[in-house]
Design a protein around this motif. Structure first.
Motif, PDB file in Angstrom:
ATOM      1  N   PRO A  47       0.704  -1.269   0.039  1.00 32.16           N
ATOM      2  CA  PRO A  47      -0.146   0.085   0.088  1.00 32.16           C
ATOM      3  C   PRO A  47       0.958   1.306   0.145  1.00 32.16           C
ATOM      4  N   PRO A  48       0.253   2.359  -0.519  1.00 30.42           N
ATOM      5  CA  PRO A  48      -1.138   2.720  -1.089  1.00 30.42           C
ATOM      6  C   PRO A  48      -1.238   1.982  -2.486  1.00 30.42           C
ATOM      7  N   ALA A  49      -0.225   1.599  -3.259  1.00 30.40           N
ATOM      8  CA  ALA A  49      -0.521   1.163  -4.432  1.00 30.40           C
ATOM      9  C   ALA A  49      -1.318  -0.063  -4.529  1.00 30.40           C
ATOM     10  N   GLY A  50      -1.007  -1.052  -3.739  1.00 34.28           N
ATOM     11  CA  GLY A  50      -1.669  -2.149  -3.564  1.00 34.28           C
ATOM     12  C   GLY A  50      -2.604  -2.013  -2.248  1.00 34.28           C
ATOM     13  N   ALA A  51      -3.391  -3.078  -2.111  1.00 36.31           N
ATOM     14  CA  ALA A  51      -4.439  -3.234  -0.857  1.00 36.31           C
ATOM     15  C   ALA A  51      -3.553  -3.743   0.349  1.00 36.31           C
ATOM     16  N   PHE A  52      -4.138  -3.279   1.593  1.00 37.75           N
ATOM     17  CA  PHE A  52      -3.956  -3.894   2.742  1.00 37.75           C
ATOM     18  C   PHE A  52      -4.028  -5.314   3.074  1.00 37.75           C
ATOM     19  N   ALA A  53      -5.416  -5.538   2.455  1.00 38.33           N
ATOM     20  CA  ALA A  53      -6.172  -6.998   2.725  1.00 38.33           C
ATOM     21  C   ALA A  53      -5.382  -7.814   1.640  1.00 38.33           C
ATOM     22  N   ILE A  54      -5.014  -9.231   2.075  1.00 37.37           N
ATOM     23  CA  ILE A  54      -4.423 -10.103   1.225  1.00 37.37           C
ATOM     24  C   ILE A  54      -5.266 -11.435   1.044  1.00 37.37           C
ATOM     25  N   ASP A  55      -5.260 -11.985  -0.002  1.00 38.07           N
ATOM     26  CA  ASP A  55      -5.888 -13.385  -0.347  1.00 38.07           C
ATOM     27  C   ASP A  55      -4.783 -14.315   0.237  1.00 38.07           C
ATOM     28  N   LEU A  56      -5.168 -14.664   1.551  1.00 33.77           N
ATOM     29  CA  LEU A  56      -4.240 -15.650   2.216  1.00 33.77           C
ATOM     30  C   LEU A  56      -4.001 -16.931   1.636  1.00 33.77           C
ATOM     31  N   ARG A  57      -5.206 -17.291   0.828  1.00 34.45           N
ATOM     32  CA  ARG A  57      -5.027 -18.822   0.384  1.00 34.45           C
ATOM     33  C   ARG A  57      -4.217 -18.633  -0.893  1.00 34.45           C
ATOM     34  N   GLN A  58      -4.161 -17.617  -1.674  1.00 31.50           N
ATOM     35  CA  GLN A  58      -3.315 -17.579  -2.735  1.00 31.50           C
ATOM     36  C   GLN A  58      -1.889 -17.311  -2.406  1.00 31.50           C
ATOM     37  N   LEU A  59      -1.810 -16.504  -1.426  1.00 37.39           N
ATOM     38  CA  LEU A  59      -0.622 -16.175  -0.868  1.00 37.39           C
ATOM     39  C   LEU A  59       0.499 -17.408  -0.263  1.00 37.39           C
ATOM     40  N   ARG A  60      -0.645 -18.397   0.281  1.00 41.30           N
ATOM     41  CA  ARG A  60       0.097 -19.500   0.776  1.00 41.30           C
ATOM     42  C   ARG A  60       0.212 -20.480  -0.543  1.00 41.30           C
ATOM     43  N   ARG A  61      -0.444 -20.593  -1.506  1.00 43.29           N
ATOM     44  CA  ARG A  61      -0.027 -21.438  -2.433  1.00 43.29           C
ATOM     45  C   ARG A  61       1.261 -21.002  -3.058  1.00 43.29           C
ATOM     46  N   GLU A  62       1.439 -19.506  -3.477  1.00 46.46           N
ATOM     47  CA  GLU A  62       2.553 -18.941  -4.144  1.00 46.46           C
ATOM     48  C   GLU A  62       3.929 -19.351  -2.978  1.00 46.46           C
ATOM     49  N   PHE A  63       3.688 -19.216  -1.710  1.00 43.34           N
ATOM     50  CA  PHE A  63       4.672 -19.396  -0.830  1.00 43.34           C
ATOM     51  C   PHE A  63       5.271 -20.756  -1.143  1.00 43.34           C
ATOM     52  N   LEU A  64       4.255 -22.053  -0.900  1.00 42.17           N
ATOM     53  CA  LEU A  64       4.694 -23.194  -1.076  1.00 42.17           C
ATOM     54  C   LEU A  64       5.517 -23.544  -2.492  1.00 42.17           C
ATOM     55  N   ARG A  65       4.976 -22.855  -3.447  1.00 46.04           N
ATOM     56  CA  ARG A  65       5.641 -22.918  -4.539  1.00 46.04           C
ATOM     57  C   ARG A  65       7.012 -22.310  -4.704  1.00 46.04           C
ATOM     58  N   LEU A  66       7.015 -21.312  -4.166  1.00 42.02           N
ATOM     59  CA  LEU A  66       8.573 -20.647  -3.886  1.00 42.02           C
ATOM     60  C   LEU A  66       9.465 -21.425  -3.114  1.00 42.02           C
ATOM     61  N   GLN A  67       8.884 -21.903  -1.949  1.00 46.53           N
ATOM     62  CA  GLN A  67       9.568 -22.858  -1.273  1.00 46.53           C
ATOM     63  C   GLN A  67      10.501 -24.011  -1.976  1.00 46.53           C
ATOM     64  N   GLY A  68       9.380 -24.553  -2.723  1.00 42.38           N
ATOM     65  CA  GLY A  68       9.883 -25.792  -3.533  1.00 42.38           C
ATOM     66  C   GLY A  68      10.754 -25.515  -4.259  1.00 42.38           C
ATOM     67  N   ALA A  69      10.797 -24.301  -5.141  1.00 40.52           N
ATOM     68  CA  ALA A  69      11.806 -23.917  -6.061  1.00 40.52           C
ATOM     69  C   ALA A  69      13.017 -23.487  -5.535  1.00 40.52           C
ATOM     70  N   ALA A  70      12.945 -22.964  -4.141  1.00 44.56           N
ATOM     71  CA  ALA A  70      14.301 -22.579  -3.394  1.00 44.56           C
ATOM     72  C   ALA A  70      14.633 -23.429  -2.682  1.00 44.56           C
ATOM     73  N   HIS A  71      14.257 -24.630  -2.406  1.00 49.61           N
ATOM     74  CA  HIS A  71      14.734 -25.828  -1.525  1.00 49.61           C
ATOM     75  C   HIS A  71      16.132 -25.946  -1.746  1.00 49.61           C
ATOM     76  N   PRO A  72      17.022 -25.859  -0.644  1.00 52.30           N
ATOM     77  CA  PRO A  72      18.465 -26.099  -0.969  1.00 52.30           C
ATOM     78  C   PRO A  72      19.024 -27.355  -1.772  1.00 52.30           C
ATOM     79  N   ASP A  73      18.134 -28.621  -1.494  1.00 53.08           N
ATOM     80  CA  ASP A  73      18.353 -29.626  -2.208  1.00 53.08           C
ATOM     81  C   ASP A  73      18.458 -29.645  -3.683  1.00 53.08           C
TER      82      ASP A  73
END
Length: 208
Positions: A47-73
């Protein structure tokens, strides 16, 4: 964004450290804000460009995919240590953004306003402080969890109201209003946690 593009997205952060001579060899270069770590969920940024509220389900999906790509292994050599640092940063960014209070405190910190660690950041509102004291007594005097259900509902409504105020304040870039409401929200969240962790006879400490 498919898995291959996600890997490229992560590797861009990991490799970008190589372009920054001031970045220690075992650390990954960080985006400017946590919001930039999640371009799919938060394309407009903070904010103020983006909203304060966040779609938490979408955020979690992206988080899990990012973590998978960044896994040290999935990386080797020096790139592995960069990936470990990147994974740590992804965790930090997600933990902050998925929690409304931490998110509000973080956004204020980006503008040089510290309400997370500033013990003097309180609300000079006698009526609110009286509410907090009465709430503490209600929690301490409860004989069963069921006794706290009305308080739980009332406090959930307070939290929802605070989030609405924060949404409008950040949208208008009204930092004083956002700071004041973030401090109030800290009271309500502390009450919520005290109710959730209630034990008969256990003293209640409402840290603000």
């Amino acid at each position: 964004m498919d898995s291959e593009l996600f890997e490229l997205h992560i590797k861009a952060y990991v490799h970008s450290a190589n372009m920054n001579r001031q970045t220690p060899r075992n650390e990954a270069a960080k985006p400017r804000t946590h919001y930039e770590m999640f371009p799919e969920s938060l394309p407009r940024g903070a904010p103020p460009a983006g909203a304060f509220a966040i779609d938490l389900r979408q955020l979690r999906r992206e988080f899990l995919r990012l973590q998978g790509a960044a896994h040290p292994d999935r990386h080797s050599g020096e790139l592995r240590s960069r990936a470990e640092a990147t994974s740590t940063y992804i965790n930090e960014a997600y933990r902050t953004l998925q929690d409304p209070l931490l998110r509000a405190q973080y956004l204020l910190s980006l503008r040089g306003i510290d309400v997370a660690d500033d013990e003097t950041a309180t609300v000079e509102d006698p009526e609110l402080l009286m509410q907090v004291l009465e709430t503490r007594e209600t929690i301490e005097e409860a004989q069963a969890e069921e006794d706290l259900e009305p308080l739980r509902r009332e406090n959930d409504a307070r939290i929802a109201a605070s989030l609405s105020v924060l949404e409008k304040a950040f949208e208008a870039d009204d930092l004083p209003a956002a700071k004041s409401e973030a401090v109030k929200l800290r009271y309500w969240v502390n009450i919520r946690d005290s109710v959730q962790n209630w034990e008969k006879g256990k003293p209640v400490v409402l840290i603000h």
